[in-house]
Design a protein around this motif. Structure first.
Motif, mmCIF file in Angstrom:
data_model
loop_
_atom_site.group_PDB
_atom_site.id
_atom_site.type_symbol
_atom_site.label_atom_id
_atom_site.label_comp_id
_atom_site.label_asym_id
_atom_site.label_seq_id
_atom_site.Cartn_x
_atom_site.Cartn_y
_atom_site.Cartn_z
ATOM 1 N N LYS A 42 15.365 33.094 56.698
ATOM 2 C CA LYS A 42 15.044 31.671 56.575
ATOM 3 C C LYS A 42 16.254 30.832 56.168
ATOM 4 O O LYS A 42 16.104 29.674 55.775
ATOM 5 C CB LYS A 42 13.913 31.475 55.565
ATOM 6 N N GLY A 43 17.433 31.417 56.251
ATOM 7 C CA GLY A 43 18.618 30.641 55.933
ATOM 8 C C GLY A 43 19.568 31.375 55.007
ATOM 9 O O GLY A 43 19.341 32.533 54.625
ATOM 10 N N LEU A 44 20.636 30.680 54.629
ATOM 11 C CA LEU A 44 21.701 31.260 53.822
ATOM 12 C C LEU A 44 21.541 30.857 52.356
ATOM 13 O O LEU A 44 21.366 29.682 52.035
ATOM 14 C CB LEU A 44 23.062 30.780 54.332
ATOM 15 N N GLY A 45 21.610 31.847 51.478
ATOM 16 C CA GLY A 45 21.592 31.598 50.044
ATOM 17 C C GLY A 45 22.963 31.850 49.448
ATOM 18 O O GLY A 45 23.718 32.698 49.935
ATOM 19 N N LYS A 46 23.300 31.105 48.404
ATOM 20 C CA LYS A 46 24.589 31.263 47.740
ATOM 21 C C LYS A 46 24.354 31.430 46.245
ATOM 22 O O LYS A 46 23.797 30.555 45.592
ATOM 23 C CB LYS A 46 25.476 30.050 48.002
ATOM 24 N N ILE A 47 24.766 32.573 45.715
ATOM 25 C CA ILE A 47 24.625 32.854 44.287
ATOM 26 C C ILE A 47 25.995 32.706 43.646
ATOM 27 O O ILE A 47 26.959 33.365 44.056
ATOM 28 C CB ILE A 47 24.066 34.271 44.051
ATOM 29 N N MET A 48 26.087 31.824 42.645
ATOM 30 C CA MET A 48 27.357 31.547 41.981
ATOM 31 C C MET A 48 27.273 31.930 40.510
ATOM 32 O O MET A 48 26.200 31.901 39.913
ATOM 33 C CB MET A 48 27.715 30.068 42.107
ATOM 34 N N PHE A 49 28.399 32.274 39.944
ATOM 35 C CA PHE A 49 28.482 32.631 38.536
ATOM 36 C C PHE A 49 29.462 31.681 37.855
ATOM 37 O O PHE A 49 30.559 31.442 38.356
ATOM 38 C CB PHE A 49 28.976 34.074 38.373
ATOM 39 N N THR A 50 29.048 31.131 36.723
ATOM 40 C CA THR A 50 29.925 30.217 36.000
ATOM 41 C C THR A 50 29.802 30.465 34.506
ATOM 42 O O THR A 50 28.758 30.913 34.027
ATOM 43 C CB THR A 50 29.573 28.744 36.319
ATOM 44 N N LYS A 51 30.866 30.198 33.781
ATOM 45 C CA LYS A 51 30.859 30.371 32.336
ATOM 46 C C LYS A 51 30.208 29.158 31.673
ATOM 47 O O LYS A 51 30.463 28.013 32.046
ATOM 48 C CB LYS A 51 32.285 30.535 31.807
ATOM 49 N N MET A 52 29.392 29.424 30.676
ATOM 50 C CA MET A 52 28.690 28.362 29.968
ATOM 51 C C MET A 52 28.377 28.847 28.561
ATOM 52 O O MET A 52 27.957 29.989 28.378
ATOM 53 C CB MET A 52 27.393 28.015 30.717
ATOM 54 N N THR A 53 28.599 28.019 27.558
ATOM 55 C CA THR A 53 28.200 28.396 26.206
ATOM 56 C C THR A 53 26.695 28.194 26.054
ATOM 57 O O THR A 53 26.068 27.443 26.817
ATOM 58 C CB THR A 53 28.920 27.548 25.150
ATOM 59 N N LEU A 54 26.118 28.840 25.061
ATOM 60 C CA LEU A 54 24.703 28.613 24.786
ATOM 61 C C LEU A 54 24.462 27.159 24.396
ATOM 62 O O LEU A 54 23.407 26.591 24.697
ATOM 63 C CB LEU A 54 24.214 29.554 23.686
ATOM 64 N N GLN A 55 25.425 26.543 23.734
ATOM 65 C CA GLN A 55 25.305 25.122 23.405
ATOM 66 C C GLN A 55 25.229 24.283 24.679
ATOM 67 O O GLN A 55 24.425 23.345 24.781
ATOM 68 C CB GLN A 55 26.488 24.680 22.551
ATOM 69 N N GLU A 56 26.063 24.606 25.663
ATOM 70 C CA GLU A 56 26.019 23.883 26.938
ATOM 71 C C GLU A 56 24.705 24.136 27.666
ATOM 72 O O GLU A 56 24.151 23.234 28.306
ATOM 73 C CB GLU A 56 27.207 24.299 27.806
ATOM 74 N N LYS A 57 24.206 25.345 27.555
ATOM 75 C CA LYS A 57 22.915 25.654 28.173
ATOM 76 C C LYS A 57 21.804 24.870 27.480
ATOM 77 O O LYS A 57 20.881 24.368 28.137
ATOM 78 C CB LYS A 57 22.650 27.161 28.090
ATOM 79 N N ALA A 58 21.901 24.744 26.166
ATOM 80 C CA ALA A 58 20.923 23.947 25.426
ATOM 81 C C ALA A 58 20.958 22.492 25.884
ATOM 82 O O ALA A 58 19.906 21.850 26.044
ATOM 83 C CB ALA A 58 21.193 24.040 23.924
ATOM 84 N N THR A 59 22.147 21.961 26.105
ATOM 85 C CA THR A 59 22.277 20.580 26.584
ATOM 86 C C THR A 59 21.610 20.414 27.945
ATOM 87 O O THR A 59 20.931 19.415 28.208
ATOM 88 C CB THR A 59 23.762 20.183 26.667
ATOM 89 N N PHE A 60 21.793 21.409 28.812
ATOM 90 C CA PHE A 60 21.143 21.385 30.132
ATOM 91 C C PHE A 60 19.624 21.341 29.971
ATOM 92 O O PHE A 60 18.932 20.543 30.618
ATOM 93 C CB PHE A 60 21.559 22.623 30.928
ATOM 94 N N TYR A 61 19.097 22.199 29.101
ATOM 95 C CA TYR A 61 17.651 22.256 28.909
ATOM 96 C C TYR A 61 17.115 21.005 28.212
ATOM 97 O O TYR A 61 15.994 20.559 28.495
ATOM 98 C CB TYR A 61 17.276 23.489 28.093
#
Length: 473
Positions: A42-61
């Motif tokens: 059904k198409g092309l998927g792209k899985i990427m890996f990036t560095k993120m602190t838990l604090q940055e993840k908290a900001t995202f959430y």
């Protein structure tokens, strides 16, 4: 789907629409910047890996919650989505609007206590406004509504009741999981928030709720003058369960925590007297100290109600225990009780360890034990997916997992899978559920699922503000 073999020989599994357009993979290739290209039917998927602190993840959430999950001040679910399309979703009421909001509120309280961030304090104000209105919108002194909505929202739904305000309805039949969530958040706010208005209002809510329960002989009494189905802490109800049925231990633990919290902040002797009456005269202390290993199915000669409630391990009970442990341990009447409560909490935690639930681990740290599986807690926070849409996921067919025979605690595999390979669930569900038919129909809020354990850890000082992890997108 697609598998990635790690250096330790175990596998990461990328499947479902969280990761790929389709599980029918035809080719895998290396992409730019360390990404992986996965071609499906059904198409092309792209899985990427990036560095993120838990604090940055908290900001995202935090942004996820504030942008899409606040309804009239409540922490809610974005539902009725079509195929994972966020634009098609609508915010929905829930029987547990109060509980999910209190868990989000708890996280914001700990966030403010750890950082003094004014935005966290404002979030606390807004959530407390919503919680306070649960009590004010109905005419029953001290009775918390489940929720409220615009008039006519669900007019034919029996739990919904009319108010004097023609614009609003309120939802009745409030349950014990709501109540313990309220006491947890109000107690944390009264202890940790340095705003006099918020502190006094939270203490007033504790007092009005617990006064209602004591006045009504340890029941939560609804608009019809009858106890709600679950709002029952009277000995006639609690001690009617066999000793190995979890509700006997749970209700004893919760009501003790609630009464201790009320006494701690109001200093009203009625709360302390009632707690000791229940613990000494009616065996609630023995009930709450009973080891988890004896919890199981009710004997054959038990009531149908006992048998129904003890068919298997109840993960909502786990959530209720842990919401209560804050008040049970921190506001213990004396050091002897506190030391023994610690034993009960750690005993429970030992049963929960295989799930590697970050919230249970980190809340156990309030007892001061050195080993509360911090590494597993950080793993939980790191591995939780940024995409919190409830996709359909399937893992039961996998050959790389070791399945266990059916058992009372519902542990399906020898080792729990990481959160980004499982369905999105709240803490009141088993993390050993391998398959979930979500169909992309809703997006869950990170407010209670992720932000509460993270900010609890930050407040307790067991998680720093700069822990880095690799996030898959």
């Amino acid at each position: 789907g697609a598998f990635y073999q790690k250096p330790d020989g175990k596998f990461n599994y990328y499947a479902s629409e969280r990761w790929l357009p389709s599980n029918q993979v035809t080719h895998i290739a290396q992409g730019e910047d360390g990404s992986v290209l996965v071609l499906t039917d059904k198409g092309l998927g792209k899985i990427m890996f990036t560095k993120m602190t838990l604090q940055e993840k908290a900001t995202f959430y935090e942004k996820q919650v504030r942008t899409r999950h606040i309804r009239d001040g409540f922490n809610g679910t974005l539902g009725r989505m079509k195929n994972g399309n966020l634009a098609t979703g609508t915010l929905q009421d829930s029987d547990n609007d109060g509980l999910w909001t209190c868990m989000y509120l708890g996280g914001q309280i700990f966030r403010y206590a750890a950082t003094k961030d004014p935005q966290a304090l404002q979030n606390c104000r807004e959530s407390l406004d919503a919680m306070e209105r649960l009590y004010d919108i109905n005419k029953i002194p001290g009775f918390p509504s489940r929720s409220y909505e615009r008039t006519g929202y669900k007019y034919e739904d029996k739990p919904w009741r009319r108010t004097d305000d023609p614009e609003w309805d309120w939802k009745s039949t409030t349950s014990s999981d709501e109540v313990i969530g309220h006491i947890f958040a109000f107690g944390a706010m009264a202890e940790l928030i340095d705003d006099k208005d918020l502190k006094s209002r939270s203490i007033a809510l504790i007092d009005t709720l617990m006064s209602h329960i004591i006045k009504n002989d340890m029941y939560l009494v609804d608009w019809d003058g009858k106890p709600t189905l679950w709002g029952k802490w009277h000995p006639d109800y609690v001690n009617n369960f066999p000793i190995n049925v979890g509700d006997r231990k749970l209700n004893s633990s919760n009501i003790t925590a609630m009464l201790q919290t009320a006494y701690h902040f109001t200093k009203k002797e009625k709360y302390k007297a009632k707690a000791f009456e229940l613990m000494k005269k009616h065996g609630y202390y023995e009930n709450l100290m009973r080891p988890m290993k004896i919890i199981g199915q009710a004997p054959g000669n038990s009531s149908d109600w006992s048998k129904m409630l003890s068919g298997d391990w109840n993960h909502s009970d786990d959530e209720m225990y842990y919401m209560g442990y804050w008040g049970l341990y921190r506001y213990a009447f004396n050091d002897t009780l506190k030391a023994n409560y610690k034993k009960a909490i750690v005993d429970h935690w030992q049963f929960e360890r295989p799930e590697k639930d970050g919230l249970w681990n980190i809340l156990t740290a309030i007892t001061g034990i050195q080993d509360f599986d911090l590494e597993e807690s950080v793993w939980y926070l790191q591995e939780y997916p940024l995409d919190m849409i409830d996709w359909t996921v399937k893992n039961s067919h996998r050959k790389d997992i070791e399945l266990l025979p059916p058992n009372f605690i519902e542990q399906t595999t020898k080792e729990v899978l990481p959160p980004d390979e499982l369905g999105i669930i709240r803490h009141n569900n088993s993390r050993f559920i391998l398959d979930r038919n979500g169909r992309g129909s809703s997006e869950m809020s990170a407010g209670d699922i992720w932000l509460l354990p993270y900010w609890t850890g930050r407040y307790l000082g067991v998680i720093s503000g700069a822990t880095t992890n690799t996030v898959k997108k």
